[in-house]
Scaffold this motif. Structure first.
Motif, PDB file in Angstrom:
ATOM      1  N   GLY A 104       0.801  -1.227   0.000  1.00 23.30           N
ATOM      2  CA  GLY A 104       0.000   0.000   0.000  1.00 23.30           C
ATOM      3  C   GLY A 104       0.825   1.265   0.000  1.00 23.30           C
ATOM      4  O   GLY A 104       0.387   2.306   0.511  1.00 23.30           O
ATOM      5  N   LEU A 105       2.018   1.219  -0.593  1.00 22.13           N
ATOM      6  CA  LEU A 105       2.931   2.365  -0.544  1.00 22.13           C
ATOM      7  C   LEU A 105       2.340   3.627  -1.160  1.00 22.13           C
ATOM      8  O   LEU A 105       2.651   4.739  -0.736  1.00 22.13           O
ATOM      9  N   ARG A 106       1.501   3.473  -2.171  1.00 25.46           N
ATOM     10  CA  ARG A 106       0.980   4.679  -2.829  1.00 25.46           C
ATOM     11  C   ARG A 106      -0.155   5.325  -2.032  1.00 25.46           C
ATOM     12  O   ARG A 106      -0.622   6.407  -2.386  1.00 25.46           O
ATOM     13  N   LEU A 107      -0.562   4.693  -0.932  1.00 21.54           N
ATOM     14  CA  LEU A 107      -1.598   5.267  -0.076  1.00 21.54           C
ATOM     15  C   LEU A 107      -0.970   6.206   0.948  1.00 21.54           C
ATOM     16  O   LEU A 107       0.177   6.033   1.362  1.00 21.54           O
ATOM     17  N   ARG A 108      -1.727   7.188   1.391  1.00 20.36           N
ATOM     18  CA  ARG A 108      -1.273   8.023   2.492  1.00 20.36           C
ATOM     19  C   ARG A 108      -1.287   7.206   3.778  1.00 20.36           C
ATOM     20  O   ARG A 108      -1.984   6.207   3.885  1.00 20.36           O
ATOM     21  N   GLN A 109      -0.508   7.658   4.753  1.00 18.85           N
ATOM     22  CA  GLN A 109      -0.306   6.852   5.962  1.00 18.85           C
ATOM     23  C   GLN A 109      -1.625   6.488   6.644  1.00 18.85           C
ATOM     24  O   GLN A 109      -1.830   5.328   7.037  1.00 18.85           O
ATOM     25  N   ARG A 110      -2.541   7.451   6.774  1.00 19.70           N
ATOM     26  CA  ARG A 110      -3.809   7.167   7.431  1.00 19.70           C
ATOM     27  C   ARG A 110      -4.647   6.205   6.595  1.00 19.70           C
ATOM     28  O   ARG A 110      -5.270   5.278   7.134  1.00 19.70           O
ATOM     29  N   GLU A 111      -4.653   6.397   5.286  1.00 19.69           N
ATOM     30  CA  GLU A 111      -5.386   5.489   4.397  1.00 19.69           C
ATOM     31  C   GLU A 111      -4.786   4.089   4.456  1.00 19.69           C
ATOM     32  O   GLU A 111      -5.514   3.090   4.434  1.00 19.69           O
ATOM     33  N   ARG A 112      -3.456   4.028   4.554  1.00 18.38           N
ATOM     34  CA  ARG A 112      -2.787   2.731   4.585  1.00 18.38           C
ATOM     35  C   ARG A 112      -3.164   1.958   5.845  1.00 18.38           C
ATOM     36  O   ARG A 112      -3.436   0.756   5.806  1.00 18.38           O
ATOM     37  N   ALA A 113      -3.190   2.660   6.974  1.00 14.89           N
ATOM     38  CA  ALA A 113      -3.557   2.005   8.235  1.00 14.89           C
ATOM     39  C   ALA A 113      -4.981   1.469   8.178  1.00 14.89           C
ATOM     40  O   ALA A 113      -5.259   0.347   8.628  1.00 14.89           O
ATOM     41  N   ALA A 114      -5.876   2.253   7.593  1.00 12.91           N
ATOM     42  CA  ALA A 114      -7.264   1.811   7.471  1.00 12.91           C
ATOM     43  C   ALA A 114      -7.367   0.626   6.525  1.00 12.91           C
ATOM     44  O   ALA A 114      -8.135  -0.320   6.762  1.00 12.91           O
ATOM     45  N   ALA A 121      -9.313  -8.018   8.004  1.00  7.24           N
ATOM     46  CA  ALA A 121     -10.662  -8.551   8.210  1.00  7.24           C
ATOM     47  C   ALA A 121     -10.943  -9.701   7.246  1.00  7.24           C
ATOM     48  O   ALA A 121     -11.732 -10.605   7.552  1.00  7.24           O
ATOM     49  N   MET A 122     -10.286  -9.674   6.065  1.00 10.00           N
ATOM     50  CA  MET A 122     -10.422 -10.768   5.104  1.00 10.00           C
ATOM     51  C   MET A 122      -9.520 -11.946   5.456  1.00 10.00           C
ATOM     52  O   MET A 122      -9.800 -13.086   5.085  1.00 10.00           O
ATOM     53  N   PHE A 123      -8.420 -11.671   6.174  1.00  8.72           N
ATOM     54  CA  PHE A 123      -7.445 -12.698   6.538  1.00  8.72           C
ATOM     55  C   PHE A 123      -7.172 -12.620   8.046  1.00  8.72           C
ATOM     56  O   PHE A 123      -6.063 -12.275   8.466  1.00  8.72           O
ATOM     57  N   PRO A 124      -8.167 -12.918   8.869  1.00  9.92           N
ATOM     58  CA  PRO A 124      -8.016 -12.742  10.324  1.00  9.92           C
ATOM     59  C   PRO A 124      -6.908 -13.591  10.928  1.00  9.92           C
ATOM     60  O   PRO A 124      -6.372 -13.241  11.992  1.00  9.92           O
ATOM     61  N   GLU A 125      -6.527 -14.684  10.260  1.00 12.65           N
ATOM     62  CA  GLU A 125      -5.476 -15.543  10.798  1.00 12.65           C
ATOM     63  C   GLU A 125      -4.113 -14.849  10.814  1.00 12.65           C
ATOM     64  O   GLU A 125      -3.183 -15.304  11.477  1.00 12.65           O
ATOM     65  N   ARG A 142       1.948 -18.068   3.719  1.00 16.76           N
ATOM     66  CA  ARG A 142       2.712 -17.142   2.878  1.00 16.76           C
ATOM     67  C   ARG A 142       1.892 -16.725   1.658  1.00 16.76           C
ATOM     68  O   ARG A 142       1.942 -15.561   1.241  1.00 16.76           O
ATOM     69  N   LYS A 143       1.146 -17.669   1.085  1.00 17.57           N
ATOM     70  CA  LYS A 143       0.287 -17.315  -0.045  1.00 17.57           C
ATOM     71  C   LYS A 143      -0.765 -16.301   0.385  1.00 17.57           C
ATOM     72  O   LYS A 143      -1.087 -15.363  -0.361  1.00 17.57           O
ATOM     73  N   MET A 144      -1.331 -16.469   1.587  1.00 24.45           N
ATOM     74  CA  MET A 144      -2.331 -15.532   2.077  1.00 24.45           C
ATOM     75  C   MET A 144      -1.729 -14.140   2.268  1.00 24.45           C
ATOM     76  O   MET A 144      -2.367 -13.119   1.960  1.00 24.45           O
ATOM     77  N   VAL A 145      -0.488 -14.097   2.773  1.00 21.83           N
ATOM     78  CA  VAL A 145       0.183 -12.796   2.902  1.00 21.83           C
ATOM     79  C   VAL A 145       0.378 -12.164   1.534  1.00 21.83           C
ATOM     80  O   VAL A 145       0.165 -10.953   1.346  1.00 21.83           O
ATOM     81  N   GLY A 146       0.760 -12.979   0.538  1.00 24.02           N
ATOM     82  CA  GLY A 146       0.945 -12.455  -0.813  1.00 24.02           C
ATOM     83  C   GLY A 146      -0.333 -11.887  -1.387  1.00 24.02           C
ATOM     84  O   GLY A 146      -0.333 -10.810  -2.005  1.00 24.02           O
ATOM     85  N   ILE A 147      -1.441 -12.594  -1.185  1.00 19.20           N
ATOM     86  CA  ILE A 147      -2.730 -12.093  -1.675  1.00 19.20           C
ATOM     87  C   ILE A 147      -3.109 -10.827  -0.923  1.00 19.20           C
ATOM     88  O   ILE A 147      -3.548  -9.829  -1.519  1.00 19.20           O
ATOM     89  N   ALA A 148      -2.943 -10.849   0.406  1.00 16.90           N
ATOM     90  CA  ALA A 148      -3.281  -9.669   1.213  1.00 16.90           C
ATOM     91  C   ALA A 148      -2.451  -8.458   0.793  1.00 16.90           C
ATOM     92  O   ALA A 148      -2.948  -7.333   0.723  1.00 16.90           O
ATOM     93  N   LYS A 149      -1.168  -8.687   0.502  1.00 11.75           N
ATOM     94  CA  LYS A 149      -0.283  -7.607   0.042  1.00 11.75           C
ATOM     95  C   LYS A 149      -0.821  -6.995  -1.255  1.00 11.75           C
ATOM     96  O   LYS A 149      -0.841  -5.768  -1.417  1.00 11.75           O
ATOM     97  N   CYS A 150      -1.276  -7.834  -2.175  1.00 16.27           N
ATOM     98  CA  CYS A 150      -1.853  -7.328  -3.426  1.00 16.27           C
ATOM     99  C   CYS A 150      -3.126  -6.527  -3.165  1.00 16.27           C
ATOM    100  O   CYS A 150      -3.373  -5.501  -3.809  1.00 16.27           O
ATOM    101  N   LEU A 151      -3.922  -6.977  -2.222  1.00 18.13           N
ATOM    102  CA  LEU A 151      -5.204  -6.318  -1.953  1.00 18.13           C
ATOM    103  C   LEU A 151      -5.044  -4.953  -1.296  1.00 18.13           C
ATOM    104  O   LEU A 151      -5.999  -4.174  -1.272  1.00 18.13           O
ATOM    105  N   MET A 152      -3.870  -4.675  -0.755  1.00 17.30           N
ATOM    106  CA  MET A 152      -3.646  -3.365  -0.155  1.00 17.30           C
ATOM    107  C   MET A 152      -3.893  -2.240  -1.154  1.00 17.30           C
ATOM    108  O   MET A 152      -4.297  -1.137  -0.772  1.00 17.30           O
TER     109      MET A 152
END
Length: 241
Positions: A104-114, A121-125, A142-152
């Motif tokens: 989420g680097l292109r997001l502002r800090q507050r937007e990134r935190a949100a 919430a999609m990956f509570p584990e 690790r795959k879940m982290v990769g997907i979550a990273k993309c969803l940022m």
């Protein structure tokens, strides 16, 4: 009517003097879940890297959501709503949180935190393990982290290279279930795979053979083409389908 999420016309690509892709032509409709099937060496990874701007084309054209991106670098393609998950997908030495921040680097800090809260919430584990190195997790995690990273980046089109690589069948099914949920939320998917289990997720299928499109069409048409299925997957693959 909305333009296709992705349109490819006559695309070619090479590694040095070696041509890898020839005259690749197909489209991915907005809202589709398209599976690119092919054996090792068929050109799947080169195709995806070319689509997202990480590899140069040798002829042909690529459009994203109706906009030509032939001369557009990878970071600007991402801003059009495209996220790419490579086979590796993460930075193993960084924590889960750091991986999400990079997504989420292109997001502002507050937007990134949100957005981190939304993704967790999609990956509570992952929520209780944010400080752990991503490389210390199981293959499925690790795959879940990769997907979550993309969803940022809140993508409209998620492109994935071999998400089943290195995973046990049970974990592959979990990955498919997560992708099905994302597709139901309106995210367009383009997934390159060898694992025919991903057919249950697909609305459309592209088959690559030797850097060329052997088949392009709806999943139903592929599943009813016994000659094609047997040629690519043999009797064992046919039973799995």
């Amino acid at each position: 009517m909305a333009p296709p999420a992705l349109t490819i016309d006559g695309l070619g690509a090479a590694w040095g003097p070696v041509q890898v892709l020839w005259d690749i032509t197909f489209s991915v409709e907005d809202g589709a879940a398209t599976l690119v099937l092919g054996a090792n060496g068929a050109g799947k990874s080169t195709l995806l890297a070319t689509l997202v701007g990480l590899h140069e084309t040798r002829g042909g054209s690529v459009s994203l959501f109706g906009e030509s991106v032939d001369r557009v670098p990878a970071h600007r393609r991402a801003r059009l709503g495209v996220a790419f998950m490579s086979e590796q997908g993460i930075f193993p030495s960084l924590s889960i949180r750091e991986n999400l921040v990079l997504g989420g680097l292109r997001l502002r800090q507050r937007e990134r935190a949100a957005r981190i809260d939304e993704v967790l919430a999609m990956f509570p584990e992952l929520a209780d393990r944010l400080g752990e190195p991503a490389g210390s997790l199981s293959g499925g995690q690790r795959k879940m982290v990769g997907i979550a990273k993309c969803l940022m980046a809140a993508p409209r089109l998620l492109i994935m290279d071999e998400p089943s690589a290195g995973l046990a069948p049970r974990i592959v099914n979990e990955v498919i279930d997560r992708l099905r949920d994302l597709h139901a939320q309106g995210i367009t998917l383009l997934v390159a795979e060898q694992n025919v289990s991903f057919l249950e997720l697909a609305t459309d299928v592209i088959v690559l053979e030797g850097g060329r499109v052997r088949f392009s069409g709806p999943r139903d048409a592929f599943e009813h083409d016994n000659q094609l299925r047997e040629a690519f997957f043999g009797l064992e693959g046919l039973q799995e389908l």
